[in-house]
Motif scaffolding. Structure first.
Motif, PDB file in Angstrom:
ATOM      1  N   SER A   1       5.471  -4.358  -5.514  1.00  0.00           N
ATOM      2  CA  SER A   1       5.012  -4.235  -6.907  1.00  0.00           C
ATOM      3  C   SER A   1       5.410  -2.938  -7.618  1.00  0.00           C
ATOM      4  O   SER A   1       5.865  -2.992  -8.761  1.00  0.00           O
ATOM      5  CB  SER A   1       3.498  -4.414  -6.971  1.00  0.00           C
ATOM      6  OG  SER A   1       3.181  -5.756  -6.757  1.00  0.00           O
TER       7      SER A   1
ATOM      8  N   ALA B   1       5.418   1.321  -2.136  1.00  0.00           N
ATOM      9  CA  ALA B   1       4.050   0.788  -2.012  1.00  0.00           C
ATOM     10  C   ALA B   1       3.241   1.561  -0.981  1.00  0.00           C
ATOM     11  O   ALA B   1       2.018   1.517  -1.001  1.00  0.00           O
ATOM     12  CB  ALA B   1       4.090  -0.683  -1.622  1.00  0.00           C
TER      13      ALA B   1
ATOM     14  N   GLY C   1      -0.144   2.863  -2.277  1.00  0.00           N
ATOM     15  CA  GLY C   1      -1.339   2.922  -1.440  1.00  0.00           C
ATOM     16  C   GLY C   1      -1.177   4.027  -0.407  1.00  0.00           C
ATOM     17  O   GLY C   1      -0.054   4.333   0.010  1.00  0.00           O
TER      18      GLY C   1
ATOM     19  N   ARG D   1      -2.751  -0.174 -10.676  1.00  0.00           N
ATOM     20  CA  ARG D   1      -3.553  -1.109  -9.896  1.00  0.00           C
ATOM     21  C   ARG D   1      -4.526  -0.338  -9.032  1.00  0.00           C
ATOM     22  O   ARG D   1      -4.412   0.864  -8.865  1.00  0.00           O
ATOM     23  CB  ARG D   1      -2.701  -2.055  -9.078  1.00  0.00           C
ATOM     24  CG  ARG D   1      -1.815  -1.409  -8.046  1.00  0.00           C
ATOM     25  CD  ARG D   1      -1.143  -2.505  -7.272  1.00  0.00           C
ATOM     26  NE  ARG D   1      -0.150  -2.028  -6.345  1.00  0.00           N
ATOM     27  CZ  ARG D   1       0.458  -2.826  -5.490  1.00  0.00           C
ATOM     28  NH1 ARG D   1       0.154  -4.098  -5.453  1.00  0.00           N
ATOM     29  NH2 ARG D   1       1.353  -2.347  -4.656  1.00  0.00           N
TER      30      ARG D   1
ATOM     31  N   ASN E   1      -0.116   2.462   6.372  1.00  0.00           N
ATOM     32  CA  ASN E   1      -0.487   2.276   4.963  1.00  0.00           C
ATOM     33  C   ASN E   1      -1.766   1.416   4.901  1.00  0.00           C
ATOM     34  O   ASN E   1      -2.250   0.964   5.948  1.00  0.00           O
ATOM     35  CB  ASN E   1       0.699   1.629   4.239  1.00  0.00           C
ATOM     36  CG  ASN E   1       0.895   0.196   4.672  1.00  0.00           C
ATOM     37  OD1 ASN E   1       0.570  -0.171   5.811  1.00  0.00           O
ATOM     38  ND2 ASN E   1       1.431  -0.617   3.810  1.00  0.00           N
ATOM     39  N   PRO E   2      -2.298   1.142   3.695  1.00  0.00           N
ATOM     40  CA  PRO E   2      -3.593   0.457   3.590  1.00  0.00           C
ATOM     41  C   PRO E   2      -3.707  -0.902   4.279  1.00  0.00           C
ATOM     42  O   PRO E   2      -4.767  -1.245   4.796  1.00  0.00           O
ATOM     43  CB  PRO E   2      -3.799   0.312   2.090  1.00  0.00           C
ATOM     44  CG  PRO E   2      -3.079   1.469   1.518  1.00  0.00           C
ATOM     45  CD  PRO E   2      -1.868   1.656   2.373  1.00  0.00           C
TER      46      PRO E   2
ATOM     47  N   GLU F   1       0.611  -2.662   7.791  1.00  0.00           N
ATOM     48  CA  GLU F   1       1.921  -3.143   8.217  1.00  0.00           C
ATOM     49  C   GLU F   1       2.970  -2.038   8.323  1.00  0.00           C
ATOM     50  O   GLU F   1       4.063  -2.282   8.830  1.00  0.00           O
ATOM     51  CB  GLU F   1       2.422  -4.250   7.270  1.00  0.00           C
ATOM     52  CG  GLU F   1       2.844  -3.813   5.877  1.00  0.00           C
ATOM     53  CD  GLU F   1       1.696  -3.683   4.891  1.00  0.00           C
ATOM     54  OE1 GLU F   1       0.527  -3.638   5.336  1.00  0.00           O
ATOM     55  OE2 GLU F   1       1.955  -3.591   3.681  1.00  0.00           O
TER      56      GLU F   1
ATOM     57  N   THR G   1       2.164  -9.341   0.766  1.00  0.00           N
ATOM     58  CA  THR G   1       2.703  -9.967  -0.455  1.00  0.00           C
ATOM     59  C   THR G   1       1.627 -10.585  -1.345  1.00  0.00           C
ATOM     60  O   THR G   1       1.806 -11.661  -1.908  1.00  0.00           O
ATOM     61  CB  THR G   1       3.797 -11.031  -0.151  1.00  0.00           C
ATOM     62  OG1 THR G   1       3.193 -12.203   0.436  1.00  0.00           O
ATOM     63  CG2 THR G   1       4.869 -10.513   0.793  1.00  0.00           C
ATOM     64  N   GLY G   2       0.529  -9.852  -1.480  1.00  0.00           N
ATOM     65  CA  GLY G   2      -0.596 -10.332  -2.300  1.00  0.00           C
ATOM     66  C   GLY G   2      -0.179 -10.756  -3.701  1.00  0.00           C
ATOM     67  O   GLY G   2      -0.496 -11.868  -4.140  1.00  0.00           O
ATOM     68  N   THR G   3       0.540  -9.893  -4.408  1.00  0.00           N
ATOM     69  CA  THR G   3       0.981 -10.237  -5.761  1.00  0.00           C
ATOM     70  C   THR G   3       2.337 -10.928  -5.747  1.00  0.00           C
ATOM     71  O   THR G   3       2.562 -11.870  -6.512  1.00  0.00           O
ATOM     72  CB  THR G   3       1.081  -8.979  -6.649  1.00  0.00           C
ATOM     73  OG1 THR G   3      -0.054  -8.165  -6.397  1.00  0.00           O
ATOM     74  CG2 THR G   3       1.108  -9.350  -8.113  1.00  0.00           C
ATOM     75  N   LEU G   4       3.221 -10.464  -4.889  1.00  0.00           N
ATOM     76  CA  LEU G   4       4.571 -11.051  -4.871  1.00  0.00           C
ATOM     77  C   LEU G   4       4.536 -12.553  -4.627  1.00  0.00           C
ATOM     78  O   LEU G   4       5.299 -13.312  -5.228  1.00  0.00           O
ATOM     79  CB  LEU G   4       5.426 -10.407  -3.772  1.00  0.00           C
ATOM     80  CG  LEU G   4       5.717  -8.919  -3.871  1.00  0.00           C
ATOM     81  CD1 LEU G   4       6.750  -8.531  -2.830  1.00  0.00           C
ATOM     82  CD2 LEU G   4       6.197  -8.553  -5.258  1.00  0.00           C
TER      83      LEU G   4
END
Ligand code: UDP
Length: 582
Positions: free
Chosen positions: A84, A99, A128, A173, A281-282, A285, A431-434
């Protein structure tokens, strides 16, 4: 420089109305009044042009127009999307494209508050942050300068949390954090339960950093040492099984903490000379060294299968092309990225980690008629990720011939082989938004629900149905609103009458997949991924703690780098509800 121009009018993109709404709300450039100053097509042109510019850093005569066109096509066909922040910020003044970040938290007031400030800057740009709090002296130890008493890592996590809360309104975000504490930190028991009150520390995901020593003590039912990080002294011992059970208890109750296997992250540490990997990261991954950042990108697998007389099969030639263009794209992102801090700029450029992964895996299986929870499904996962990892590394080596290896190559685990451009190449992001933009299932997760209720206006609700299922049912001549309502009510196809077994077998949802298959799938992807795999193991509400413990052990034995579990209904603000017709 605008190399991809608007020629034949706006391109007709395979983007859904829902996806357009997401892009318009959060991703398009806007003027001061909040009105978009670009179209969705314009967004992709902006990103393609900005990232293609990276080629010029190596060759002033590079055909940037051709590269921009290839990037533009790959994105607008929804074959690949970058994370994103790249979509939001490329070619714009902020220019921050990654990200994932990890920031160090050293044991001094100055360092702690520096980390908070740096996190705020990163959150503002859509990134994040992950932190290890393991270096902070335990609660109750002395503070030399004042003779006072230290408040410990958990109290400082609350300060980080409040800072995130305060800056989140101004950012692009919601700022997300990962907080990690080693299992041998003296405050570990407080950490394990610090989110049991689900109103606390809400801007953090938390994970316990598990060591091999600890896992051995668990299996031997022995004690293990707690170590004060400030002095290196052993402060006491705990029974490993009791701590393991406490982690299981909390995770069963609230979904947190997750666990990460620290020794495994470090076994794959590409540049061990730069120190230990302490955090991810948050979403877990992307393990990173302090001050490293990573930009991710995901290949949409649904677009890499092709229909033959024998049914849908993998389109290997296309997959290979997309992998190569994607690696080129992500390496360019490192070039044109504007980093939020000089330390991050330096570290990121010296290892040049990228994270290429996938989305739409579960949807791809539906087309191919392969159940997610099957040997065939797991084998396909391994085969695809092996391809992405192998070709991805080849492309990174090819880039190294033109652009040079990453600067710390000589200190890296690759130093005896051919030069490579990126210290890591593959990562599986959530890939929450992707996945919403691409209109496919997220990451490597199974489909969560095939039909659900969407409230449109007061008392009006629509049944939203998974398009692949709908097409299948229409083809079988059994599609009806009534049938979809039953699927919504039951949350799954498994026990709905009138659906052929063959369809039920393939169209499994997250809750039809037993936890063991979830872990096996994660492990299959992990085997061929440089970094880690974002995956949640779903449990039904009725699951026992023993079942959660079994999944943790299995994740460990199958070589996963960590695990996140979620038991249905264990948190109040569950995003999607299955089986509820209001
Ligand atoms: N991330 C974040 N805030 C968010 C979502 C994601 O900081 O609200 C970061 C975080 O590091 C996460 C990574 O982006 O691990 C990838 O998340 P995802 O794949 O869901 O992001 P997308 O690119 O789809 O927005």
């Amino acid at each position: 420089l605008v190399s991809v121009k608007k020629k034949e009018g706006e391109k007709r993109m395979p983007i859904s109305e829902n996806a357009k709404a997401v892009l318009e709300r959060r991703y398009l450039a806007k003027d001061e009044a909040g009105n978009p100053t670009e179209t969705v097509d314009g967004l992709f042109r902006r990103v393609a042009n900005a990232i293609a510019e990276g080629d010029r850093h190596f060759d002033p005569k590079a055909d940037v127009v051709a590269t921009a066109r290839a990037f533009y096509d790959m994105m607008t066909n929804l074959d690949f999307l970058p994370n994103s922040p790249t979509l939001m910020n490329a070619g714009r003044p902020l220019g921050q494209l990654s990200a994932c970040f990890v920031l160090p938290v050293a044991d001094s007031m100055e360092d702690i508050f520096d980390a908070i400030k740096n996190a705020a800057l990163i959150h503002k740009s859509g990134g994040g942050t992950g932190f290890s709090f393991s270096r902070l002296r335990p609660k109750g130890s002395t503070v030399n300068s004042t003779g006072g008493v230290a408040s410990g890592p958990i109290s400082f996590m609350k300060v980080f949390n409040s800072a995130t809360e305060a800056v989140k309104q101004g950012g692009t975000r919601r700022g997300a954090n990962m907080g990690i504490l080693r299992v041998d930190h003296p405050d570990i028991m407080e950490f394990i339960t610090c989110k049991n009150d689900t109103a606390e520390i809400t801007n953090f995901n938390i994970s316990v950093g598990i060591t091999e020593t600890f896992m051995e003590a668990v299996s031997a039912n022995g004690m293990y040492d707690l170590v004060d990080p400030a002095t290196g002294r052993v402060t006491g011992q705990l029974n490993a099984r009791e701590v393991f059970d406490a982690i299981v208890q909390s995770a069963w109750q609230t979904g947190e903490p997750g666990i990460i296997f620290l020794d495994r992250l470090n076994r794959d540490n590409a540049v061990p000379g730069q120190g230990e990997i302490e955090s991810t990261n948050p979403c877990g991954e992307q393990p990173l060294l302090p001050y490293e950042s990573c930009n991710l990108g995901s290949i949409n697998l649904v677009n890499h299968i092709t229909r033959t007389v024998a049914g849908w099969v993998l389109d290997r030639a296309k997959l290979e092309r997309t992998i190569r263009t994607a690696v080129h794209f992500l390496d360019n992102v490192i070039e044109v990225n504007q980093y939020p801090l000089p330390e991050i700029d330096r570290m990121t450029r010296s290892t040049r980690k990228i994270g290429l992964g996938v989305m739409g895996f579960a949807d791809m299986l539906l087309y191919m008629g392969v159940p997610y929870n099957s040997e065939e499904g797991v084998a396909l996962a391994a085969e695809i990720m092996d391809t992405i990892n192998t070709i991805g590394h080849q492309e990174s080596q090819r880039l190294a011939e033109e652009r040079g290896a990453f600067p710390l190559f000589d200190q890296s685990i690759y130093r005896d082989g051919p030069p490579i451009r990126n210290a890591t190449v593959t990562t599986i992001a959530p890939t929450g938004t992707l996945s919403i933009i691409a209109g496919v299932s997220s990451g490597v997760e199974p489909v969560f629900a095939y039909a659900y209720i969407r409230n449109v206006m007061d008392n009006t609700h629509l049944i939203e149905t998974n398009q692949i299922l709908k097409d299948k049912l229409v083809e079988a001549g059994i599609y009806s609103e009534e049938l979809m309502r039953k699927i919504v009510e039951q949350g799954s196809l498994a026990h709905v009458e009138g659906i052929p077994e063959e369809i039920k077998r393939v169209f499994v949802c997250a809750h039809d997949v037993s936890p063991i298959w979830h872990v096996r799938m994660q492990a299959a992807f992990q085997q061929y991924t440089d970094n880690a795999v974002s995956k949640t193991v779903n449990f039904p509400n009725s699951a026992t703690k023993a079942e959660v413990a079994e999944v943790y052990r299995l994740a460990y034995t199958l070589g996963c780098k960590g695990t996140t579990i979620y038991r249905d209904g264990s948190r109040n603000e569950q995003v999607l509800n299955i089986g509820k017709v209001n």
